[in-house]
Motif scaffolding. Structure first.
Motif, PDB file in Angstrom:
ATOM      1  N   LEU A 192       3.751  -1.944  10.340  1.00 37.13           N
ATOM      2  CA  LEU A 192       3.073  -3.017  10.832  1.00 37.13           C
ATOM      3  C   LEU A 192       4.035  -4.391  11.031  1.00 37.13           C
ATOM      4  N   TYR A 202       1.024  -1.347   0.143  1.00 39.14           N
ATOM      5  CA  TYR A 202      -0.132  -0.024   0.199  1.00 39.14           C
ATOM      6  C   TYR A 202       0.863   1.404  -0.080  1.00 39.14           C
ATOM      7  N   LYS A 209      -6.496  -5.875   0.712  1.00 39.97           N
ATOM      8  CA  LYS A 209      -7.814  -5.788   1.360  1.00 39.97           C
ATOM      9  C   LYS A 209      -8.951  -5.439   0.546  1.00 39.97           C
TER      10      LYS A 209
END
Ligand SMILES: *Cc1c(COP(=O)(O)O)cnc(C)c1O
Ligand code: SF4
Length: 397
Positions: free
Chosen positions: A177, A123, A347
């Motif tokens: 993350l 992303y 996602k």
């Protein structure tokens, strides 16, 4: 069918369960829990009766994704119920050995988005940093089973220095993350060092840790760990739990310790056949999560991982679960249902359709009870009405 014992809605401890009372003094020591994991057929058969499908599954697992189950988590298994939702998650079954035609070894296309080994940049503004391939216990549906546990077809070789250098150079990355494997398996000192290094990079605003340790090994959530994590705010943790039975008193206490360290907690669940594929189980789960101060974040459609067909559901079952939550319970309790686009699509949110119809003048909606409502689009003000208002304003002067 779900029996009422499957749907555990109260918090309780399951210690010492299958272990003798004499281990209780060591029970809260996470190192003892890790040393005493159930990781062989003999260990399993010492405690529970396996089906033929499970026995074959355990024998096949050694070359795919290792088996390991902490005593804490193992105690949640119902030894007499072959359909126990806990055992389906961690005890291999024979079906794992079969690859369905739609299945992939890297279902989310992570390897093709890895600029540095261990760093997935899919992303625009955030990265997934795979820091270890080990977990406290192994989930049979793990989306990274190609690397996790160290016995599968690939090895994870995180390039620490290259990864930090990439992050320093890529000023567009504002969110990191940490995942794996399970980052909370690292010692406090090692984690502190990684977080401190990330915090020297000025453009990294936000750090998250993805971990199933609060569920598999709540003993690891020590006051010392919480004190260390607190230094690195803003830090969020995404936990991973699938069934209300997993939320025991020990798990709840660990989650509350994290929350009291100021760490916002989210949960990611995977929709699994025979585990949590009914609205009743999902509702019990999300209600218990709120009581543990955890906000349900994502409900994942199970990825097309090899050997997962017996654990996957249809997408309509997931939509039906959301349909049965939205409006029927607290908005904070409702996760976003997502599908990771196979091959690397990222996602994709999937929702029940509440827009029945739409045209230039209005949208037609249905609410959670099936009632229909029109919401009109704004009408443009006419020249005539504008002029009348102008005149009225002038008269008032
Ligand atoms: C899930 C994921 C993220 C984080 O996505 P959010 O929607 O921000 O939680 C980042 N990178 C990768 C590769 C992911 O799979
Ligand atoms: S805890 Fe996460 S990374 Fe580890 S086996 Fe389970 S799903 Fe995979």
């Amino acid at each position: 069918m779900t029996s009422s014992s499957d749907l555990e809605t109260t918090f309780r401890s399951h210690t010492p369960g299958y272990w003798p009372d004499s281990v209780m003094e060591k029970w809260d020591d996470h190192k003892w829990q890790l040393r005493n994991r159930i990781d062989s057929l003999a260990d399993l058969e010492a405690h529970i009766n396996l089906s033929d499908e499970e026995r074959a599954g355990v024998l096949l697992a050694g070359t795919k994704l290792a088996m390991a189950i902490t005593p804490h988590f193992f105690n949640l298994i119902d030894k007499d119920d072959p359909n126990c939702p806990i055992r389906r998650q961690v005890i291999p079954r024979i079906e794992e050995g079969w690859t369905a035609p739609e299945e992939l070894s890297d279902p989310c296309g992570e390897d093709t988005h890895m600029p540095v080994p261990g760093l997935v940049h899919r992303y625009p503004d955030r990265v997934l940093f795979l820091v270890t391939d080990r977990c406290a216990s192994y989930c049979r549906y793990c989306t990274r089973s190609r690397v996790v546990s160290g016995v599968g077809e690939q090895q994870l070789e995180t390039q620490w220095e290259m990864a930090f250098k990439y992050l320093e150079e890529h000023t567009e990355v504002r969110d990191v993350l940490l995942s794996g494997g399970d980052p909370l398996l690292f010692s406090d000192a090692k984690l502190d060092k990684i977080l401190t290094r990330l915090r020297t990079i000025p453009h990294i605003q936000f750090i998250r840790i993805g971990s199933r340790i609060p569920i598999f090994l709540p003993q690891r959530i020590t006051p010392e760990l919480c004190t260390m994590l607190k230094k690195h705010h803003p830090l969020f943790i995404s936990i991973h739990t699938n069934h209300p039975k997993e939320l025991t008193t020990e798990v709840r206490d660990g989650l509350v310790r994290l929350a009291e360290a100021g760490i916002p907690l989210g949960n990611q669940s995977v929709l699994l056949r025979g585990v949590n594929d009914t609205p009743e189980i999902q509702k019990a789960l999300v209600h218990k999560l709120l009581m543990c101060r955890v906000r349900p974040y994502y409900l994942y459609q199970c990825d097309l991982i090899t050997g997962s067909s017996h654990l996957r559901t249809s997408v309509s079952e997931g939509v039906n679960i959301i349909e049965n939550l939205r409006g029927h319970t607290t908005g904070y309790a409702i996760p976003q249902y997502v599908i990771d686009g196979p091959g690397g699509g990222g996602k994709i949110p999937v929702n029940p359709n509440y827009v029945v119809d739409s045209d230039q003048s209005k949208v037609t909606l249905r609410n959670y009870e099936g009632e229909i409502f029109d919401y009109p689009n704004p009408s443009p003000i006419s020249e005539k009405d504008l002029q009348a208002l102008q005149e009225k304003a002038m008269c008032g002067q």
